[in-house]
Design an enzyme around this catalytic site. Sequence first.
Site, PDB file in Angstrom:
ATOM      1  N   HIS A   1       0.877  -1.185   0.000  1.00  0.00           N
ATOM      2  CA  HIS A   1       0.000   0.000   0.000  1.00  0.00           C
ATOM      3  C   HIS A   1       0.909   1.228   0.000  1.00  0.00           C
ATOM      4  O   HIS A   1       1.706   1.416  -0.925  1.00  0.00           O
ATOM      5  CB  HIS A   1      -0.915  -0.100   1.225  1.00  0.00           C
ATOM      6  CG  HIS A   1      -2.082   0.828   1.266  1.00  0.00           C
ATOM      7  ND1 HIS A   1      -2.452   1.630   0.215  1.00  0.00           N
ATOM      8  CD2 HIS A   1      -2.989   1.091   2.267  1.00  0.00           C
ATOM      9  CE1 HIS A   1      -3.524   2.338   0.564  1.00  0.00           C
ATOM     10  NE2 HIS A   1      -3.862   2.032   1.798  1.00  0.00           N
TER      11      HIS A   1
ATOM     12  N   HIS B   1      -1.581  -2.314  -9.727  1.00  0.00           N
ATOM     13  CA  HIS B   1      -2.552  -1.725  -8.808  1.00  0.00           C
ATOM     14  C   HIS B   1      -3.767  -2.632  -8.727  1.00  0.00           C
ATOM     15  O   HIS B   1      -4.158  -3.225  -9.716  1.00  0.00           O
ATOM     16  CB  HIS B   1      -2.977  -0.321  -9.290  1.00  0.00           C
ATOM     17  CG  HIS B   1      -3.614   0.484  -8.213  1.00  0.00           C
ATOM     18  ND1 HIS B   1      -4.944   0.377  -7.899  1.00  0.00           N
ATOM     19  CD2 HIS B   1      -3.092   1.376  -7.348  1.00  0.00           C
ATOM     20  CE1 HIS B   1      -5.211   1.177  -6.891  1.00  0.00           C
ATOM     21  NE2 HIS B   1      -4.112   1.804  -6.534  1.00  0.00           N
TER      22      HIS B   1
ATOM     23  N   ASP C   1       3.093   5.715  -6.859  1.00  0.00           N
ATOM     24  CA  ASP C   1       4.226   5.664  -5.933  1.00  0.00           C
ATOM     25  C   ASP C   1       5.562   5.524  -6.635  1.00  0.00           C
ATOM     26  O   ASP C   1       6.602   5.838  -6.056  1.00  0.00           O
ATOM     27  CB  ASP C   1       4.030   4.508  -4.945  1.00  0.00           C
ATOM     28  CG  ASP C   1       2.993   4.865  -3.912  1.00  0.00           C
ATOM     29  OD1 ASP C   1       2.845   6.063  -3.641  1.00  0.00           O
ATOM     30  OD2 ASP C   1       2.320   3.959  -3.408  1.00  0.00           O
TER      31      ASP C   1
HETATM   32  N1  CMC Z   1       5.676  -7.159 -10.113  1.00  0.00           N
HETATM   33  C1  CMC Z   1       5.538  -8.347 -10.708  1.00  0.00           C
HETATM   34  N2  CMC Z   1       4.382  -8.993 -10.883  1.00  0.00           N
HETATM   35  C2  CMC Z   1       3.276  -8.417 -10.426  1.00  0.00           C
HETATM   36  C3  CMC Z   1       3.313  -7.156  -9.770  1.00  0.00           C
HETATM   37  C4  CMC Z   1       4.556  -6.513  -9.636  1.00  0.00           C
HETATM   38  N3  CMC Z   1       4.652  -5.332  -9.028  1.00  0.00           N
HETATM   39  N4  CMC Z   1       2.059  -6.791  -9.407  1.00  0.00           N
HETATM   40  C5  CMC Z   1       1.250  -7.785  -9.813  1.00  0.00           C
HETATM   41  N5  CMC Z   1       1.982  -8.775 -10.428  1.00  0.00           N
HETATM   42  C6  CMC Z   1       1.453  -9.985 -11.080  1.00  0.00           C
HETATM   43  C7  CMC Z   1       1.026 -11.045 -10.072  1.00  0.00           C
HETATM   44  O1  CMC Z   1       2.103 -11.929  -9.781  1.00  0.00           O
HETATM   45  C8  CMC Z   1      -0.090 -11.718 -10.808  1.00  0.00           C
HETATM   46  O2  CMC Z   1       0.478 -12.551 -11.833  1.00  0.00           O
HETATM   47  P1  CMC Z   1      -0.249 -13.928 -12.256  1.00  0.00           P
HETATM   48  O3  CMC Z   1      -1.587 -13.508 -12.805  1.00  0.00           O
HETATM   49  O4  CMC Z   1       0.646 -14.536 -13.251  1.00  0.00           O
HETATM   50  O5  CMC Z   1      -0.361 -14.754 -10.997  1.00  0.00           O
HETATM   51  C9  CMC Z   1      -0.778 -10.576 -11.559  1.00  0.00           C
HETATM   52  O6  CMC Z   1       0.259  -9.588 -11.755  1.00  0.00           O
HETATM   53  C10 CMC Z   1      -1.945  -9.936 -10.804  1.00  0.00           C
HETATM   54  O7  CMC Z   1      -1.469  -9.516  -9.531  1.00  0.00           O
HETATM   55  P2  CMC Z   1      -2.279  -9.625  -8.181  1.00  0.00           P
HETATM   56  O8  CMC Z   1      -1.355  -9.993  -7.059  1.00  0.00           O
HETATM   57  O9  CMC Z   1      -3.490 -10.474  -8.361  1.00  0.00           O
HETATM   58  O10 CMC Z   1      -2.735  -8.124  -8.014  1.00  0.00           O
HETATM   59  P3  CMC Z   1      -3.322  -7.489  -6.704  1.00  0.00           P
HETATM   60  O11 CMC Z   1      -4.454  -6.646  -7.168  1.00  0.00           O
HETATM   61  O12 CMC Z   1      -3.640  -8.505  -5.657  1.00  0.00           O
HETATM   62  O13 CMC Z   1      -2.117  -6.601  -6.155  1.00  0.00           O
HETATM   63  C11 CMC Z   1      -0.652  -4.788  -5.823  1.00  0.00           C
HETATM   64  C12 CMC Z   1      -1.989  -5.240  -6.411  1.00  0.00           C
HETATM   65  C13 CMC Z   1      -0.568  -3.254  -5.895  1.00  0.00           C
HETATM   66  C14 CMC Z   1      -0.580  -5.196  -4.327  1.00  0.00           C
HETATM   67  C15 CMC Z   1       0.497  -5.438  -6.616  1.00  0.00           C
HETATM   68  O14 CMC Z   1       0.439  -5.054  -7.974  1.00  0.00           O
HETATM   69  C16 CMC Z   1       1.871  -5.124  -6.027  1.00  0.00           C
HETATM   70  O15 CMC Z   1       2.307  -5.803  -5.090  1.00  0.00           O
HETATM   71  N6  CMC Z   1       2.578  -4.074  -6.592  1.00  0.00           N
HETATM   72  C17 CMC Z   1       3.835  -3.632  -6.040  1.00  0.00           C
HETATM   73  C18 CMC Z   1       3.577  -2.799  -4.800  1.00  0.00           C
HETATM   74  C19 CMC Z   1       3.060  -1.412  -5.137  1.00  0.00           C
HETATM   75  O16 CMC Z   1       3.605  -0.730  -5.993  1.00  0.00           O
HETATM   76  N7  CMC Z   1       2.014  -0.990  -4.408  1.00  0.00           N
HETATM   77  C20 CMC Z   1       1.477   0.380  -4.527  1.00  0.00           C
HETATM   78  C21 CMC Z   1       0.092   0.432  -5.039  1.00  0.00           C
HETATM   79  S1  CMC Z   1      -0.362   2.111  -5.476  1.00  0.00           S
HETATM   80  C22 CMC Z   1      -0.467   2.958  -4.005  1.00  0.00           C
HETATM   81  C23 CMC Z   1      -1.690   2.661  -3.233  1.00  0.00           C
HETATM   82  O17 CMC Z   1      -2.795   3.007  -3.703  1.00  0.00           O
HETATM   83  O18 CMC Z   1      -1.567   2.102  -2.130  1.00  0.00           O
END
Ligand code: CMC
Length: 424
Positions: free
Chosen positions: A264, A305, A363
């Site tokens: 987050h 995201h 971010d």
């Molecule tokens: N790097 C590599 N792979 C990723 C990433 C990433 N940053 N984010 C998502 N994926 C992949 C994930 O492994 C999955 O792949 P597959 O479909 O093959 O299993 C796919 O993309 C979908 O990801 P998810 O985990 O289902 O997505 P989510 O909605 O649960 O998670 C997130 C969203 C923001 C937690 C995640 O993208 C992440 O961890 N990003 C890095 C941390 C980050 O930058 N967070 C800030 C968000 S913006 C500020 C805010 O509003 O808080």
Amino acid sequence: MSDKKAQLTVDGKTFDLPVYSGTDGPDVIDVRGLSAEGVLTFDPGFMSTASCESQITYIDGEKGILLHRGYPIEQLAESSDYLETCFLLLHGELPTPEESKKFRDTVKNHTMIHDQMTHFFNGFRRDAHPMAIMCGVVGALSAFYHDTMDFSDQEHREIAAFRLMAKMPTIASMCYKYSMGQPFMYPRNDLNYAENFLHMMFGTPCEEYKVSKTLAKAMDRIFLLHADHEQNASTSTVRLAGSTGANPFACIASGIAALWGPAHGGANEAVLTMLEEIGDESRIPEFIAKAKDKDDPFRLMGFGHRVYRNFDPRAKVMRQTCNEVLEELGLEDDPLLKIAKKLEQIALEDEYFVKRKLYPNVDFYSGIILKAIGIPVSMFTVIFAMSRTIGWFANWNEMIGGSYRIGRPRQLYKGYTARDYPKK
Ligand code: CMC
């Protein structure tokens, strides 16, 4: 509310469920009556759950749209400023010039914190993370403003909003000054909101800090772009805590705690840590490969995201501000920032990221701007928290001012069924 109905059949028994339409966005199915029928819905991570009704912020993740009270974030970033956006989030409309002046003056009247609060800081280790300090100190505000407040009264809630908007920059900069071993700086009410924050961060009693207009504008834009973001993890935490009737300052502290995590608000700090770990452009492919490897927990910080499956509209504005700030400071050749630019380019072209719609998020760029301004990495999430406080408060205020029940999710129990304690 609506004539639309959904039907759910469980074990041959059919339930008619009301369906509601918002002014925009997907319809929602009202499942509230199901628990009385002995059926629960299962939605860990709340991917398909609308937890409340709200009029504050609207996001269309597929199209990359973010509206505050109907106004697109790009237009607010271009023409408004943080404090005006705070007014908008709280009151639902833009202020008249008179309202705007009164609002800004009132914020200025509350910028100092009670002098006794400075003692709280001394209890923290010198190397404590500023988010840990902020969480504690903001929670402690509840000790100063508790018994005298009646939060069922809109006027009392309004005073609490002013106190939070005004005191958060003071508290945030004190967290930094404490970690540096420098004296706390008092706020200066002749400066605007962002200028005053930079003054309290970088000024010392020995020397006046000359605030750059460009950097103050960039800072204000960072505040504005982080002001609210619908029912994310920290806002939902504030609503959940608030639903118990808890003191709003304590609720905001719970939001700060939820924001801290790297998935987050902690992502902006994690982006810089990651860039430092990469260290050299030649190592980017290695890190991209790690991010794609399902057996490796590493993720490319600042990408992806939960809601946006398109370019985060805040990131678009932030990207432009980022370029302006780097140019103003002559930092285009900074090695870390060069790694960031290269990473952005590769990720935007790489099939893995393109297919999953993993664009750079807000971010990614805010971390780069804050670093260029000279803000230490450990303060990045603190600045996010200070900016988001108004969004948390507006949501808490909307809930407390309307009808609500204590938030109490249920579970799918997979543990032991009842068994007897062994006889001794
Ligand atoms: N790097 C590599 N792979 C990723 C990433 C990433 N940053 N984010 C998502 N994926 C992949 C994930 O492994 C999955 O792949 P597959 O479909 O093959 O299993 C796919 O993309 C979908 O990801 P998810 O985990 O289902 O997505 P989510 O909605 O649960 O998670 C997130 C969203 C923001 C937690 C995640 O993208 C992440 O961890 N990003 C890095 C941390 C980050 O930058 N967070 C800030 C968000 S913006 C500020 C805010 O509003 O808080």
